[in-house]
Design an enzyme around this catalytic site. Structure first.
Site, short mmCIF file in Angstrom:
data_model
loop_
_atom_site.label_atom_id
_atom_site.label_comp_id
_atom_site.label_asym_id
_atom_site.label_seq_id
_atom_site.Cartn_x
_atom_site.Cartn_y
_atom_site.Cartn_z
N GLU C 67 0.80 -1.22 0.00
CA GLU C 67 0.00 0.00 0.00
C GLU C 67 0.83 1.27 0.00
O GLU C 67 0.40 2.29 -0.55
CB GLU C 67 -0.99 0.00 1.18
CG GLU C 67 -2.24 -0.85 0.96
CD GLU C 67 -2.03 -2.33 1.18
OE1 GLU C 67 -0.91 -2.74 1.57
OE2 GLU C 67 -2.99 -3.11 0.98
N HIS C 136 -11.19 -5.17 9.53
CA HIS C 136 -11.66 -4.92 8.15
C HIS C 136 -12.87 -4.00 8.08
O HIS C 136 -13.49 -3.92 7.02
CB HIS C 136 -12.03 -6.24 7.47
CG HIS C 136 -10.85 -7.03 6.99
ND1 HIS C 136 -9.91 -7.56 7.84
CD2 HIS C 136 -10.44 -7.38 5.74
CE1 HIS C 136 -9.00 -8.22 7.14
NE2 HIS C 136 -9.30 -8.12 5.88
C1 LIG Z 1 -2.16 -4.69 4.22
C2 LIG Z 1 -3.20 -5.52 3.53
N1 LIG Z 1 -3.45 -5.30 2.22
C3 LIG Z 1 -4.38 -6.01 1.57
C4 LIG Z 1 -5.09 -6.99 2.21
C5 LIG Z 1 -6.14 -7.81 1.48
N2 LIG Z 1 -5.69 -9.18 1.30
C6 LIG Z 1 -6.05 -10.15 2.14
S1 LIG Z 1 -5.34 -11.61 1.77
C7 LIG Z 1 -4.51 -10.96 0.48
C8 LIG Z 1 -3.63 -11.84 -0.35
C9 LIG Z 1 -2.47 -12.37 0.43
O1 LIG Z 1 -1.79 -13.31 -0.33
P1 LIG Z 1 -0.66 -14.23 0.29
O2 LIG Z 1 0.23 -13.41 1.15
O3 LIG Z 1 -0.03 -14.95 -0.83
O4 LIG Z 1 -1.42 -15.23 1.26
P2 LIG Z 1 -2.52 -16.33 0.89
O5 LIG Z 1 -3.86 -15.66 1.04
O6 LIG Z 1 -2.26 -16.80 -0.48
O7 LIG Z 1 -2.37 -17.42 1.90
C10 LIG Z 1 -4.82 -9.61 0.33
C11 LIG Z 1 -4.30 -8.72 -0.73
C12 LIG Z 1 -4.82 -7.18 3.58
N3 LIG Z 1 -5.49 -8.08 4.30
N4 LIG Z 1 -3.88 -6.44 4.21
#
Ligand SMILES: Cc1ncc(C[n+]2csc(CCOP(=O)(O)OP(=O)(O)O)c2C)c(N)n1
Ligand SMILES: Cc1ncc(C[n+]2csc(CCOP(=O)(O)OP(=O)(O)O)c2C)c(N)n1
Ligand SMILES: [Mg+2]
Ligand SMILES: [Mg+2]
Lengths: 327, 331, 331, 327
Positions: C67, C136
């Protein structure tokens, strides 16, 4: 299975138990969401269970983990009680957090489940703090920070790895690379082929491992956890895996490569591990089936108990915001 | 540190002593922050000078420039039972650590249903007047006050700094402890060793009957100066030092305003959507019928802190600003 | 997108159209955010669906989860003359980008003496009611409102979303555009193409003479429902949709309250130190003597957003809460 | 001097002019602070001038830089007018920012000085944005982000390098490694021996260079800037250097290694560069001296004009907060 030191039978079975329980728990979660008896926003870790199983058999009860919204398997493998887990999923007073935290914030200090965060990357700096406390108190304990592949692009990852390395904290950073962050493919967001290569930027060992291979994953986990416990500092493990049910359970998967997904599901690590255990004579089909049936029963009982448990009282809104008056 | 002449000490000495005295009592108190250890001279203002030498490198650590990691380390160690004190050098740098502070430190007790807690103190300095301009002088206490689960504390003299910081450290909730950079050298009477000033309780620093002035931090000094001046005219201000900005001591403020019938709130932060707004909103509702005049507020104009000296002086709330609002309240 | 039956469209469609129509007019509008492009399905709620296909991969980019880098890229591109629209998926994630928003986007015009400007729109969704719990669903508009140099905007219907977002995009200041996740599917009359609703102007959505209710976002719907109900009893509410939370339209609010003599402010954010406090503080001062009752406020209690359904419902401000405060104001 | 391609005389002299002007400007800044005629909080870049000189001779006027509080040399080398710079230092209406930004926030878009930030690490993500705009508009322009060694440990660094690499942005990341971040030694805070090695974590070339060596620094700058301009993506340059006057001018340096400092000052890159230019026949002592005298005069005139310029009007507090009404 990897061509490496194979852990003994007890450990292998323990790993199987942990990962099978997580798998069965996931199946039931998806079932109760689908049939409407316990609707919730759920991030399925199905396909990733070997990773925390291999980590957890190397941890003691007093070691801790910090995990993320997609961390059910991490906590089940660490030993979180199912009734409390399901109580929390159901938002009931019997939940780990009295229903106040919910699925994205499950906590259970008694089994070392110290934190579940919904903020990408934030498990790492806090894991450092737990490890810092162990180090200062000379406790020989270890903290594991779980996170995803896409989380390796956020600032908190960078700051946490640098600090852990400088201070040789007893922490293990376990990246579960399931090849997607939400809807975005790994390659599209991450500028390095292997996240484990980022370890070099922090003077830290990086291990790239097939997270679906129980033996390889066990050895990676053991190396890193021993290192941490012996005061040699942190390790970054990148465990390759796949998430079978998209980002949030129920999403349409339109963003996923169909073939890639089909292939990954065909290579489901759990049935593979199971077959191998039988084939190698570590366990009989009978024994494993009995285990699985028992697990399924346990999970269903936990769900039933959660569904019939009482809601929290409304005055819980005013409780646990601040400590009860002390001075 | 505290054996100074006439029993007078500076704010830096008071904060340093509060940390040292607390660390002496409890092993679980550790200090993390940029330059806080002695090889780095105990910080740019020397606030933590001597502590790493006295308590060891393990408990007092200079950190990389990584505010998320600093606060995160504090949170984790606090969850494990320690009482970390972390320093964010200037309040504006808290902007890179808001996730740790707001989504985590403030919420973990509630989200865990009380299973974990975060007895963490986050010290941060700020304040205009040093020509540091737009990115080093903001007062952001309103943000933290709007955040449930965290306490916000500041002081108006060296002794208050000592007693309140002690309380923050031994409190079981995360506390934001706000320091004013320009007043670090300010002197005052030394506190009693290990004395604590309770959180959540305001302090009536001057009794009066015509107008209540609610303030905190160095602005309390401004209020006292104005009170002295107006007293000569027969106008007696009651000056309330909030001490804890959140949760604030409604009872004391309401009781005072009920007596005086008039309230002016005074802070250095931007007036719009500032802490004064909440106090005004509560008081006008609770004391409807008792108020003899509308609640008035003094705060900075809605702009970034300017550099140029005349602009900076115009930006900062002054005795004249407060006096003016008090006179309007008395009309 | 906008050819839906009966000229009704959802909020998602309205926002999508506002982006598409603006991008058609001006090349400098680009979109950055996690999953915003079509290979990623235009975001988890599909708000930007179709836009990368239509306007190309160069102008619509799915980003890494970063971000600070997202907002930073928006700021830099805006300084270079573009009009970027960046998405921070949920408002709570703004906590990792506060430095970029507050120390940079909001201040660069002032700190540069007007040489640079940041015509950047930052979209972020939030809101309780979906059981997403503590991290959230926060409404943090009070933080941004307290920050000089940035505008804070939200909408109460699909057409308002369209017109206000258009105005944010073409505005020369950084704008925080707040979306409510749960209301994405809400339907309403389609707006006129390229229609803009001016920033800084509130909208009297229902005229009345007994009590003014000031609100914004989905809470305006709650106010209208309560107005309908009380109208049957002969109590006529005047409902003001703030539209721009900061800088807010004092003139319209003061004029309304001067007529009705009573004011209740209603928002989903935590009440303490919330936006309502500023409005109450200003109104009680400006309309001293005209008010027939103290200004009252409806907002969430001071706790993190809880998960458990009954707790979440109790946390969220409701028609009953508003009705209750209105009845107290009428006493 | 490095054993590399030596730029032509014109470029060498241009580099000398730029760095000498920055040095002379710094000397005057310290002088007016010491004698009380213009007290200010000042972060001296003395000792680091070769770096932006080498960068700037590879930039056009329409290329841009984003720099930090210790960025006077970066802006002087980029061509910022001295009168406006000093007007801003003095907080006067004639300053670049009408006195509202001050030394930590100097901006002058006409010469491409787009941003000075007081927040560690924040120059990088914003530089990406400028570069993104150049890329989308296909302008063949380049943005340079300057920052310090300690800034390489903050999250913004990580996020910015990853994004720049993924999108092949025309940006050059120039880390001026002066071996200290405030009072903290490089080694104490940074977990890698060479910051340039961190480039590998982003699939990006990393260049480690002696930032005090004009020829080596020129070649590093040229390589990276050409790469960016040709659409080949970003580069991380780690330029080794030293700051002669501590963190903030006037601090007591107690945290510094006395020998290290004495050695660095004995190897002041500016007199070295000067001697080499004369020795190699690129310029005569006479020419350089005339230049320096002229620069000193220019700077003193700029200071005099700043000191006698009017203060900004008080209503400037209400101006430039938001745009003047538009719609
Ligand atoms: C700071 C932040 N930005 C965006 C999000 C929204 N978000 C939740 S899960 C996710 C993807 C995360 O991917 P990864 O780290 O690969 O973990 P996975 O869900 O694949 O286990 C996003 C963008 C968040 N929770 N926190
Ligand atoms: C986010 C943030 N944290 C802390 C500071 C305080 N601070 C200002 S300069 C500095 C040291 C930076 O060192 P380095 O990046 O090496 O740059 P140098 O000053 O040596 O040029 C620190 C910690 C800040 N400005 N911003
Ligand atoms: Mg992933
Ligand atoms: Mg440095």
């Amino acid at each position: 299975m990897a061509n490496q030191d194979i852990p003994n039978q007890e450990i292998l079975l323990d790993m199987y138990k942990k990962s099978a329980l997580a798998k069965i728990n996931d199946e039931n979660a998806r079932r109760v969401i689908m049939n409407g008896s316990l609707p919730m926003i759920y991030y399925s870790p199905r396909g990733q269970e070997i990773i925390p199983a291999a980590i957890s058999v190397n941890l003691n009860n007093s070691d801790s983990i910090c995990t993320i919204y997609r961390g059910m398997h991490d906590m089940v493998c660490k030993g979180i009680p199912l009734e409390k887990l399901w109580g929390e999923y159901a938002g009931k007073s019997t939940g780990t957090c009295k229903g106040k935290g919910g699925p994205m914030h499950i906590t259970h200090p008694e089994t070392g489940c110290m934190l579940t965060t919904g903020i990408v990357g934030s498990s790492l700096p806090i894991a450092n703090g737990l490890a810092l406390s162990y180090q200062i108190k000379n406790e020989k304990k270890v903290c594991v920070a779980y996170f995803g592949d896409a989380a390796s692009n956020i600032g908190a990852f960078h700051e946490a790895l640098n600090m852990a390395s400088i201070w040789k904290l007893p922490v293990v950073f376990v990246c579960q690379n399931n090849r997607y962050g939400e809807h975005t493919k790994f390659e599209k967001a991450t500028s390095v082929t292997r996240i484990s290569d980022r370890a070099a930027a922090y003077g830290m060992p990086g291990i790239h491992v097939d997270g679906n291979d129980p033996v390889a994953m066990y050895n990676a986990a053991k190396t890193a956890i021993d290192r941490a416990r012996n005061g040699e500092g942190p390790t970054l493990i990148e465990a390759m895996t796949f998430r079978f049910y998209g980002h949030v359970f129920g999403d349409q998967d339109g963003y996923m490569d169909k073939e890639e997904k089909a292939k990954a599901m065909a290579e489901d690590p759990l049935p593979k591990f199971r077959a191998w255990l039988i084939e190698q004579g570590y366990a009989s089909e009978q024994v494993l089936m009995e285990l699985e049936v028992a697990f399924d029963k346990q999970v269903k009982e936990a769900i039933a108990s959660a569904l019939s448990a009482p809601w929290p009282e409304l005055d819980e809104l005013n409780i646990d915001v601040l400590a009860a008056a002390q001075h | 540190m505290m054996e100074s002449l006439n029993n007078q000490i500076t704010t830096v000495e008071a904060i340093n002593s509060a940390l040292a005295d607390a660390m002496t009592i409890e092993d679980g108190i550790i200090l993390l922050g940029e330059d806080v250890a002695d090889p780095e001279e105990g910080g740019v203002a020397g606030v933590t000078r001597g502590l790493s030498t006295r308590f060891g490198d393990s408990r007092v650590r200079s950190t990389p420039i990584s505010e998320q990691a600093i606060v995160g380390a504090g949170i984790g160690a606090a969850m494990a039972g320690m009482r970390p004190v972390v320093e964010i050098m200037m309040m504006n740098f808290a902007t890179v650590a808001m996730d740790m502070i707001v989504n985590h430190a403030a919420k973990l007790r509630f989200m865990s249903g009380g299973q974990t807690q975060v007895p963490l103190t986050i010290r941060m300095a700020t304040g205009a007047g040093l020509s540091t301009a737009g990115q080093h002088a903001d007062y952001l206490e309103a943000w933290f006050a709007h955040t449930a689960g965290i306490k916000v504390v500041t002081y108006s003299s060296p002794a208050e700094a000592y007693g309140l910081l002690q309380s923050c450290i031994f409190d079981n909730d995360p506390c934001i402890f706000i320091e004013n950079f320009i007043a670090y050298a300010q002197k005052g009477t030394a506190p009693e060793k290990n004395s604590r000033i309770p959180l959540g309780k305001a302090n009536i620093v001057r009794a009066g009957k015509h107008v209540t002035v609610v303030s905190y931090g160095p602005q309390v000094g401004i209020a006292l100066a104005v009170a002295e001046k107006l007293s000569a005219e027969g106008v007696e201000l009651e000056v309330v030092d909030l001490r804890t900005i959140s949760p604030w001591d409604k009872a004391t403020v309401l009781e005072s305003v009920k007596r005086t019938g008039r309230l002016v709130i005074n802070h250095e932060a931007v007036k719009a959507f500032g802490v004064g707004a909440e106090i005004a909103a509560v008081v006008q509702q609770e004391l409807w019928g008792d108020l003899l005049a509308p609640v008035r507020r003094v705060g900075a104009p809605s702009c970034p802190v300017p550099y140029s000296r005349p602009l900076e002086l115009a930006f900062m709330t002054s005795e004249a600003d407060l006096e003016n609002e008090i006179r309007l309240a008395l009309k």
